[in-house]
Design a protein around this motif. Structure first.
Motif, PDB file in Angstrom:
ATOM      1  N   LEU A  82      90.832  64.466  58.318  1.00 41.65           N
ATOM      2  CA  LEU A  82      90.570  65.495  57.315  1.00 41.65           C
ATOM      3  C   LEU A  82      89.298  66.273  57.642  1.00 41.65           C
ATOM      4  CD1 LEU A  82      91.532  63.631  54.019  1.00 41.65           C
ATOM      5  CD2 LEU A  82      92.856  65.352  55.257  1.00 41.65           C
ATOM      6  N   LEU A  83      88.287  65.581  58.136  1.00 42.61           N
ATOM      7  CA  LEU A  83      87.051  66.272  58.510  1.00 42.61           C
ATOM      8  C   LEU A  83      87.297  67.252  59.654  1.00 42.61           C
ATOM      9  CD1 LEU A  83      84.395  63.413  58.326  1.00 42.61           C
ATOM     10  CD2 LEU A  83      84.627  65.366  56.793  1.00 42.61           C
ATOM     11  N   LYS A  84      88.120  66.856  60.604  1.00 36.82           N
ATOM     12  CA  LYS A  84      88.452  67.763  61.707  1.00 36.82           C
ATOM     13  C   LYS A  84      89.231  68.958  61.189  1.00 36.82           C
ATOM     14  CE  LYS A  84      89.419  66.026  65.859  1.00 36.82           C
ATOM     15  NZ  LYS A  84      90.084  65.208  66.897  1.00 36.82           N
ATOM     16  N   THR A  85      90.149  68.722  60.273  1.00 32.97           N
ATOM     17  CA  THR A  85      90.920  69.816  59.682  1.00 32.97           C
ATOM     18  C   THR A  85      89.988  70.802  58.995  1.00 32.97           C
ATOM     19  OG1 THR A  85      92.846  68.385  59.376  1.00 32.97           O
ATOM     20  CG2 THR A  85      92.749  70.369  58.026  1.00 32.97           C
ATOM     21  N   ASP A 135      75.552  48.562  42.750  1.00 35.42           N
ATOM     22  CA  ASP A 135      75.630  48.692  44.209  1.00 35.42           C
ATOM     23  C   ASP A 135      77.070  48.959  44.644  1.00 35.42           C
ATOM     24  OD1 ASP A 135      72.940  48.336  44.445  1.00 35.42           O
ATOM     25  OD2 ASP A 135      73.055  46.340  45.372  1.00 35.42           O
ATOM     26  N   ALA A 136      78.014  48.330  43.986  1.00 34.59           N
ATOM     27  CA  ALA A 136      79.434  48.514  44.341  1.00 34.59           C
ATOM     28  C   ALA A 136      79.861  49.971  44.139  1.00 34.59           C
ATOM     29  CB  ALA A 136      80.309  47.581  43.519  1.00 34.59           C
ATOM     30  N   THR A 137      79.431  50.574  43.051  1.00 37.31           N
ATOM     31  CA  THR A 137      79.773  51.978  42.770  1.00 37.31           C
ATOM     32  C   THR A 137      79.151  52.894  43.809  1.00 37.31           C
ATOM     33  OG1 THR A 137      79.939  51.530  40.405  1.00 37.31           O
ATOM     34  CG2 THR A 137      79.619  53.824  41.048  1.00 37.31           C
ATOM     35  N   VAL A 138      77.880  52.652  44.128  1.00 38.84           N
ATOM     36  CA  VAL A 138      77.196  53.482  45.123  1.00 38.84           C
ATOM     37  C   VAL A 138      77.884  53.341  46.476  1.00 38.84           C
ATOM     38  CG1 VAL A 138      75.011  53.888  46.335  1.00 38.84           C
ATOM     39  CG2 VAL A 138      75.003  53.378  43.887  1.00 38.84           C
ATOM     40  N   LYS A 139      78.182  52.104  46.886  1.00 35.73           N
ATOM     41  CA  LYS A 139      78.848  51.881  48.175  1.00 35.73           C
ATOM     42  C   LYS A 139      80.186  52.602  48.236  1.00 35.73           C
ATOM     43  CE  LYS A 139      76.865  47.416  49.413  1.00 35.73           C
ATOM     44  NZ  LYS A 139      77.116  45.987  49.600  1.00 35.73           N
ATOM     45  N   GLU A 140      80.925  52.567  47.146  1.00 31.52           N
ATOM     46  CA  GLU A 140      82.235  53.228  47.111  1.00 31.52           C
ATOM     47  C   GLU A 140      82.085  54.741  47.237  1.00 31.52           C
ATOM     48  OE1 GLU A 140      85.413  55.157  44.510  1.00 31.52           O
ATOM     49  OE2 GLU A 140      84.116  53.780  43.410  1.00 31.52           O
ATOM     50  N   LYS A 141      81.170  55.327  46.487  1.00 33.54           N
ATOM     51  CA  LYS A 141      80.996  56.785  46.508  1.00 33.54           C
ATOM     52  C   LYS A 141      80.444  57.269  47.844  1.00 33.54           C
ATOM     53  CE  LYS A 141      80.955  57.621  41.644  1.00 33.54           C
ATOM     54  NZ  LYS A 141      80.293  58.037  40.449  1.00 33.54           N
ATOM     55  N   ILE A 142      79.639  56.462  48.483  1.00 32.20           N
ATOM     56  CA  ILE A 142      79.100  56.832  49.790  1.00 32.20           C
ATOM     57  C   ILE A 142      80.225  57.038  50.803  1.00 32.20           C
ATOM     58  CG2 ILE A 142      77.824  55.868  51.762  1.00 32.20           C
ATOM     59  CD1 ILE A 142      75.740  54.891  49.754  1.00 32.20           C
ATOM     60  N   GLU A 143      81.330  56.339  50.626  1.00 29.78           N
ATOM     61  CA  GLU A 143      82.453  56.455  51.557  1.00 29.78           C
ATOM     62  C   GLU A 143      83.440  57.562  51.177  1.00 29.78           C
ATOM     63  OE1 GLU A 143      82.529  55.140  54.457  1.00 29.78           O
ATOM     64  OE2 GLU A 143      80.734  53.953  54.082  1.00 29.78           O
ATOM     65  N   HIS A 144      83.195  58.287  50.085  1.00 28.32           N
ATOM     66  CA  HIS A 144      84.057  59.415  49.713  1.00 28.32           C
ATOM     67  C   HIS A 144      83.931  60.532  50.742  1.00 28.32           C
ATOM     68  CE1 HIS A 144      84.792  58.748  45.135  1.00 28.32           C
ATOM     69  NE2 HIS A 144      84.836  57.603  45.788  1.00 28.32           N
ATOM     70  N   ILE A 145      84.997  61.310  50.885  1.00 33.98           N
ATOM     71  CA  ILE A 145      84.977  62.425  51.837  1.00 33.98           C
ATOM     72  C   ILE A 145      83.921  63.461  51.463  1.00 33.98           C
ATOM     73  CG2 ILE A 145      86.780  63.802  50.726  1.00 33.98           C
ATOM     74  CD1 ILE A 145      87.691  64.216  53.831  1.00 33.98           C
ATOM     75  N   GLY A 146      83.587  63.562  50.193  1.00 33.82           N
ATOM     76  CA  GLY A 146      82.553  64.496  49.770  1.00 33.82           C
ATOM     77  C   GLY A 146      81.174  64.155  50.305  1.00 33.82           C
ATOM     78  N   ASN A 147      81.015  62.966  50.839  1.00 33.69           N
ATOM     79  CA  ASN A 147      79.733  62.535  51.395  1.00 33.69           C
ATOM     80  C   ASN A 147      79.748  62.523  52.922  1.00 33.69           C
ATOM     81  OD1 ASN A 147      77.019  61.512  50.955  1.00 33.69           O
ATOM     82  ND2 ASN A 147      77.766  59.554  51.725  1.00 33.69           N
ATOM     83  N   LYS A 148      80.751  63.159  53.519  1.00 33.17           N
ATOM     84  CA  LYS A 148      80.877  63.065  54.974  1.00 33.17           C
ATOM     85  C   LYS A 148      80.972  64.441  55.630  1.00 33.17           C
ATOM     86  CE  LYS A 148      83.024  58.551  54.737  1.00 33.17           C
ATOM     87  NZ  LYS A 148      84.207  57.750  55.018  1.00 33.17           N
ATOM     88  N   LEU A 149      80.437  64.493  56.839  1.00 31.83           N
ATOM     89  CA  LEU A 149      80.477  65.695  57.672  1.00 31.83           C
ATOM     90  C   LEU A 149      80.707  65.280  59.122  1.00 31.83           C
ATOM     91  CD1 LEU A 149      77.276  67.591  56.457  1.00 31.83           C
ATOM     92  CD2 LEU A 149      79.622  68.406  56.215  1.00 31.83           C
ATOM     93  N   PRO A 150      81.341  66.135  59.921  1.00 32.95           N
ATOM     94  CA  PRO A 150      81.338  65.883  61.370  1.00 32.95           C
ATOM     95  C   PRO A 150      79.965  66.301  61.899  1.00 32.95           C
ATOM     96  CG  PRO A 150      82.572  67.889  60.877  1.00 32.95           C
ATOM     97  CD  PRO A 150      82.145  67.297  59.560  1.00 32.95           C
ATOM     98  N   PHE A 151      79.403  65.514  62.813  1.00 34.17           N
ATOM     99  CA  PHE A 151      78.035  65.777  63.255  1.00 34.17           C
ATOM    100  C   PHE A 151      77.869  65.324  64.700  1.00 34.17           C
ATOM    101  CE2 PHE A 151      73.333  64.968  61.895  1.00 34.17           C
ATOM    102  CZ  PHE A 151      72.984  66.279  62.184  1.00 34.17           C
ATOM    103  N   ILE A 209      80.783  73.786  59.742  1.00 33.29           N
ATOM    104  CA  ILE A 209      80.760  73.170  58.401  1.00 33.29           C
ATOM    105  C   ILE A 209      79.452  72.397  58.183  1.00 33.29           C
ATOM    106  CG2 ILE A 209      81.998  71.081  59.096  1.00 33.29           C
ATOM    107  CD1 ILE A 209      83.461  71.164  56.431  1.00 33.29           C
ATOM    108  N   THR A 210      78.950  71.768  59.224  1.00 32.43           N
ATOM    109  CA  THR A 210      77.709  70.994  59.128  1.00 32.43           C
ATOM    110  C   THR A 210      76.505  71.924  59.093  1.00 32.43           C
ATOM    111  OG1 THR A 210      78.806  69.198  60.299  1.00 32.43           O
ATOM    112  CG2 THR A 210      76.403  69.109  60.188  1.00 32.43           C
ATOM    113  N   ASN A 211      76.533  72.950  59.919  1.00 30.83           N
ATOM    114  CA  ASN A 211      75.468  73.936  59.926  1.00 30.83           C
ATOM    115  C   ASN A 211      75.345  74.607  58.560  1.00 30.83           C
ATOM    116  OD1 ASN A 211      74.585  76.935  60.363  1.00 30.83           O
ATOM    117  ND2 ASN A 211      73.718  75.755  62.066  1.00 30.83           N
ATOM    118  N   ALA A 212      76.472  74.884  57.926  1.00 38.87           N
ATOM    119  CA  ALA A 212      76.465  75.516  56.599  1.00 38.87           C
ATOM    120  C   ALA A 212      75.791  74.613  55.570  1.00 38.87           C
ATOM    121  CB  ALA A 212      77.883  75.857  56.167  1.00 38.87           C
TER     122      ALA A 212
END
Length: 150
Positions: free
Chosen positions: A2-5, A39-55, A82-85
């Motif tokens: 999805l990140l590549k897309t 901690d469980a909630t934070v760990k889960e949200k950290i893995e959401h696509i909204g927290n990820k970028l290709p870099f 996308i990362t530069n933006a």
């Protein structure tokens, strides 16, 4: 994938050979940063696509596990659009609300992309233009009928 897309929606150049999935909010954080979240909630949200970028890997190493203010400078140096933006954005802090808001934006964008692909696929002409049979074709058809083949 999805990140590549998402990345290729904004650029034609191939991603660098060595790129990684960057966690905007780091996977290692100080527990007092989110005192109202488990901690469980934070760990889960950290893995959401909204927290990820290709870099790019080299820039990711430099950015390390720093927080958003430090990483933003490295994002600005990225050749991945996308990362530069993200580095050029007006966003100053990155927290759980930021992840959730970006989850929605990214999800909406992915849905729009998939819908566009689907429409493009469905709009492929499926009918072959019908040509009138030639005199030779009609003669063959008559011959086939006489022989009982059709």
């Amino acid at each position: 994938m999805l990140l590549k897309t998402l990345a290729y929606e904004q650029q034609d150049e191939l991603l660098p050979a060595k790129w990684e999935i960057e966690h905007i909010f780091p996977r290692k954080w100080q527990t007092n940063y989110f005192p109202d979240e488990s901690d469980a909630t934070v760990k889960e949200k950290i893995e959401h696509i909204g927290n990820k970028l290709p870099f790019e890997k080299k820039l990711n190493i430099v950015a390390g596990n720093g927080y958003f203010g430090k990483k933003k400078k490295e994002y600005s140096a990225s050749k991945i659009t996308i990362t530069n933006a993200m580095g050029a954005s007006d966003i100053q802090d990155w927290d759980m609300d930021s992840i959730m808001k970006r989850d929605i934006r990214v999800s909406d964008e992915i849905i729009a992309i998939v819908n566009r692909w689907n429409n493009e696929y469905l709009n492929i002409p499926t009918e072959v233009p019908v040509e009138e049979p030639s005199a030779d074709d009609l003669a063959r058809i008559e011959e086939f009928k006489k022989r009982g083949w059709i």
